[in-house]
Design a protein around this motif. Structure first.
Motif, PDB file in Angstrom:
ATOM      1  N   LEU A  24      -5.025  -2.547   6.379  1.00 60.40           N
ATOM      2  CA  LEU A  24      -3.912  -3.382   6.836  1.00 60.40           C
ATOM      3  C   LEU A  24      -3.097  -2.693   7.931  1.00 60.40           C
ATOM      4  O   LEU A  24      -2.644  -3.353   8.879  1.00 60.40           O
ATOM      5  CB  LEU A  24      -3.026  -3.763   5.653  1.00 60.40           C
ATOM      6  CG  LEU A  24      -3.647  -4.750   4.664  1.00 60.40           C
ATOM      7  CD1 LEU A  24      -2.753  -4.937   3.448  1.00 60.40           C
ATOM      8  CD2 LEU A  24      -3.918  -6.093   5.333  1.00 60.40           C
ATOM      9  N   SER A  32      -3.460  -3.761  -2.647  1.00 58.18           N
ATOM     10  CA  SER A  32      -3.182  -4.822  -1.682  1.00 58.18           C
ATOM     11  C   SER A  32      -1.865  -5.529  -1.947  1.00 58.18           C
ATOM     12  O   SER A  32      -1.437  -6.356  -1.143  1.00 58.18           O
ATOM     13  CB  SER A  32      -4.316  -5.864  -1.717  1.00 58.18           C
ATOM     14  OG  SER A  32      -5.563  -5.288  -1.386  1.00 58.18           O
ATOM     15  N   PRO A  76      -7.131  -0.524   0.974  1.00 56.47           N
ATOM     16  CA  PRO A  76      -6.518  -1.750   1.504  1.00 56.47           C
ATOM     17  C   PRO A  76      -5.324  -1.495   2.408  1.00 56.47           C
ATOM     18  O   PRO A  76      -5.170  -2.147   3.446  1.00 56.47           O
ATOM     19  CB  PRO A  76      -6.117  -2.529   0.246  1.00 56.47           C
ATOM     20  CG  PRO A  76      -6.149  -1.548  -0.867  1.00 56.47           C
ATOM     21  CD  PRO A  76      -7.176  -0.538  -0.498  1.00 56.47           C
ATOM     22  N   TRP A 114     -10.489  -6.126   5.246  1.00 55.90           N
ATOM     23  CA  TRP A 114      -9.683  -6.028   4.024  1.00 55.90           C
ATOM     24  C   TRP A 114     -10.010  -7.167   3.057  1.00 55.90           C
ATOM     25  O   TRP A 114     -10.326  -6.937   1.879  1.00 55.90           O
ATOM     26  CB  TRP A 114      -8.199  -6.064   4.383  1.00 55.90           C
ATOM     27  CG  TRP A 114      -7.313  -6.351   3.208  1.00 55.90           C
ATOM     28  CD1 TRP A 114      -6.982  -5.491   2.211  1.00 55.90           C
ATOM     29  CD2 TRP A 114      -6.680  -7.603   2.889  1.00 55.90           C
ATOM     30  NE1 TRP A 114      -6.171  -6.128   1.289  1.00 55.90           N
ATOM     31  CE2 TRP A 114      -5.971  -7.418   1.682  1.00 55.90           C
ATOM     32  CE3 TRP A 114      -6.643  -8.846   3.520  1.00 55.90           C
ATOM     33  CZ2 TRP A 114      -5.239  -8.439   1.101  1.00 55.90           C
ATOM     34  CZ3 TRP A 114      -5.911  -9.871   2.932  1.00 55.90           C
ATOM     35  CH2 TRP A 114      -5.214  -9.656   1.735  1.00 55.90           C
ATOM     36  N   GLY A 150       0.812  -1.213   0.000  1.00 51.38           N
ATOM     37  CA  GLY A 150       0.000   0.000   0.000  1.00 51.38           C
ATOM     38  C   GLY A 150       0.845   1.261   0.000  1.00 51.38           C
ATOM     39  O   GLY A 150       2.079   1.209   0.010  1.00 51.38           O
ATOM     40  N   LEU A 159     -12.272  -7.228  -0.657  1.00 54.67           N
ATOM     41  CA  LEU A 159     -11.649  -7.749  -1.877  1.00 54.67           C
ATOM     42  C   LEU A 159     -12.508  -8.840  -2.506  1.00 54.67           C
ATOM     43  O   LEU A 159     -12.791  -8.813  -3.716  1.00 54.67           O
ATOM     44  CB  LEU A 159     -10.253  -8.292  -1.556  1.00 54.67           C
ATOM     45  CG  LEU A 159      -9.470  -8.903  -2.724  1.00 54.67           C
ATOM     46  CD1 LEU A 159      -9.229  -7.867  -3.817  1.00 54.67           C
ATOM     47  CD2 LEU A 159      -8.153  -9.487  -2.234  1.00 54.67           C
ATOM     48  N   TYR A 217      -8.229  -1.900  -5.940  1.00 54.72           N
ATOM     49  CA  TYR A 217      -8.148  -2.467  -4.588  1.00 54.72           C
ATOM     50  C   TYR A 217      -7.147  -3.628  -4.572  1.00 54.72           C
ATOM     51  O   TYR A 217      -6.348  -3.753  -3.633  1.00 54.72           O
ATOM     52  CB  TYR A 217      -9.530  -2.953  -4.153  1.00 54.72           C
ATOM     53  CG  TYR A 217      -9.629  -3.281  -2.689  1.00 54.72           C
ATOM     54  CD1 TYR A 217     -10.017  -2.313  -1.761  1.00 54.72           C
ATOM     55  CD2 TYR A 217      -9.346  -4.560  -2.219  1.00 54.72           C
ATOM     56  CE1 TYR A 217     -10.113  -2.610  -0.406  1.00 54.72           C
ATOM     57  CE2 TYR A 217      -9.433  -4.866  -0.870  1.00 54.72           C
ATOM     58  CZ  TYR A 217      -9.818  -3.893   0.034  1.00 54.72           C
ATOM     59  OH  TYR A 217      -9.907  -4.189   1.374  1.00 54.72           O
ATOM     60  N   ARG A 218      -7.178  -4.457  -5.616  1.00 50.74           N
ATOM     61  CA  ARG A 218      -6.222  -5.565  -5.715  1.00 50.74           C
ATOM     62  C   ARG A 218      -4.802  -5.036  -5.827  1.00 50.74           C
ATOM     63  O   ARG A 218      -3.880  -5.526  -5.154  1.00 50.74           O
ATOM     64  CB  ARG A 218      -6.576  -6.445  -6.914  1.00 50.74           C
ATOM     65  CG  ARG A 218      -5.567  -7.511  -7.238  1.00 50.74           C
ATOM     66  CD  ARG A 218      -6.102  -8.541  -8.213  1.00 50.74           C
ATOM     67  NE  ARG A 218      -6.971  -7.981  -9.228  1.00 50.74           N
ATOM     68  CZ  ARG A 218      -6.549  -7.419 -10.346  1.00 50.74           C
ATOM     69  NH1 ARG A 218      -5.240  -7.289 -10.571  1.00 50.74           N
ATOM     70  NH2 ARG A 218      -7.404  -6.958 -11.240  1.00 50.74           N
TER      71      ARG A 218
END
Length: 401
Positions: free
Chosen positions: A313, A232, A309, A202, A61, A206, A228-229
């Motif tokens: 995290l 991450s 994300p 999180w 991130g 996803l 978002y992927r």
């Protein structure tokens, strides 16, 4: 107004100032945080700042955004941290959405409009080469790590699919985690206790976005899932994000041309705030077919996807970080993850150069940009502004002649 509320207000005001003045990359950003957050305001002490910075660099991130939110979390809990996130990313997000709209408008209404950016496109590659050199110098310290850099660069160049990158990162982390005995032992005061709520959040977001996108094929949902992927999986800061976005949105999906991408990346180097703001530019152009609303929605969706994300995290890990860092395999895996990210950055520089014409002017602009960054103290915004002005002048002279 209570003392606590005044402190929260001052904190958000400081974040606004940083979001509008934080030019110059991570080193300048950390110096500004040290001066404002530690020396002037005493929100946290200096040791806490460096420890939080190390923690954010260990997680996927946007590390600068995670650091802002981590400090906000320490000062006022989750609510202040989320407000800090919004205040920090908003200016850069709006600037990059506006830039995307302007670039698209010029291309549609003025033939050869991107000629003004003819120099900042190769200059963007100079920025990436400089970032790669600095990142490798900082993160690659062993022969094993350098081998991982070369393997990662080779694989990323020949297989530039976005699905290859997470496999490379996992391989890199596992390959160095087995050397955990080289890490110094740290005392453990108590067994590791983990609150999994933010991790589930999180992972849940996803899976939910991927499932809804696969079923509905809705462009907004798919765009959010894409970013978002990526958010991450990115280790190593905004420069490492470049190969991911280029592979997915230029090579794989063809939402942007190489020229548009390079122009946006160069512009992002002259914008204050988080370097991940390039995502808003890419997201806005990815939904250009829906008009002005598409630009705005695409930029905002991309910003939400890329930043959330990492925030989930950091909120997950910060609660038990003091215990987790005592485990040697965790610290050892970072060497491989960072080395793999460096290899991706090298491949990105070449992949971005490949579609360009390999003429003397482009090569001179790449080398000149690198030299200015390496041997002078001229700021990134000034370099980009100079490239734009030069492009306008050359374009104007060529039309007259």
């Amino acid at each position: 107004m209570s003392i606590k509320k005044v402190r929260y207000y001052l904190f958000l005001k400081d974040i606004v100032v940083l979001s509008l003045t934080a030019f110059g990359g991570p080193q300048a950003f950390l110096a500004m945080l040290l001066e404002r957050m530690v020396t002037r305001r005493n929100y946290i002490n200096e040791d806490e700042l460096w420890e939080l910075n190390a923690l954010c660099n260990m997680l996927p991130g946007p590390s600068s955004t995670q650091l802002i939110c981590a400090i906000g979390y320490r000062v006022g809990g989750p609510n202040l941290a989320y407000l800090s996130l919004f205040v920090w990313i908003l200016p850069a997000t709006l600037i990059m959405i506006t830039a995307a709209m302007l670039i698209n408008f010029l291309q549609e209404n003025t033939p050869g409009a991107l000629n003004f950016a003819k120099f900042i496109q190769p200059m963007a590659i100079g920025f990436i080469i400089f970032a790669a050199q600095k990142t490798i110098g900082k993160m690659v310290q062993t022969t094993e790590a350098m081998v991982l850099v070369l393997i990662s660069a080779f694989v990323s160049f020949f297989y530039s699919s976005p699905f290859v990158f997470p496999i490379l990162l996992i391989f890199g982390g596992l390959s160095t985690s087995i050397k955990y005995k080289n890490q110094p032992k740290m005392e453990r005061d108590q067994p590791l206790r983990i609150d999994w709520a933010n991790f589930y959040l999180w992972g849940g977001v996803l899976l939910f976005a991927a499932s809804i996108g696969a079923v509905t094929q809705n462009s907004s949902v798919l765009l959010f899932e894409n970013f978002y992927r990526n958010g991450s999986l990115i280790f190593g800061g905004g420069q490492v994000l470049v190969p991911y976005l280029y592979a997915e949105f230029v090579d794989f999906k063809h939402f942007l041309s190489s020229e548009e991408f390079l122009t946006g990346y160069a512009i992002s180097q002259g914008v204050p705030g988080p370097t991940f703001s390039i995502s808003s530019y890419v997201g806005a152009l990815s939904m250009r077919e829906f008009g002005t609303i598409g630009f705005i929605m695409g930029g905002l969706i991309a910003a939400a996807g890329i930043f959330l994300p990492g925030i989930f995290l950091i909120f997950f890990v910060i609660r038990f970080w003091d215990q987790l860092k005592t485990y040697r395999p965790v610290r050892a895996a970072l060497e491989g993850i960072n080395a793999t990210s460096c290899g991706m950055l090298i491949a990105a520089a070449y992949l971005l150069f490949e579609p360009m014409e390999a003429n003397a002017i482009n090569i001179l602009m790449i080398l000149g940009t690198y030299a200015i960054l390496q041997f002078t103290k001229i700021s990134s915004p000034a370099i980009i502004a100079g490239g734009i002005v030069l492009g306008i002048i050359v374009n104007y002279v060529s039309t007259i002649l």
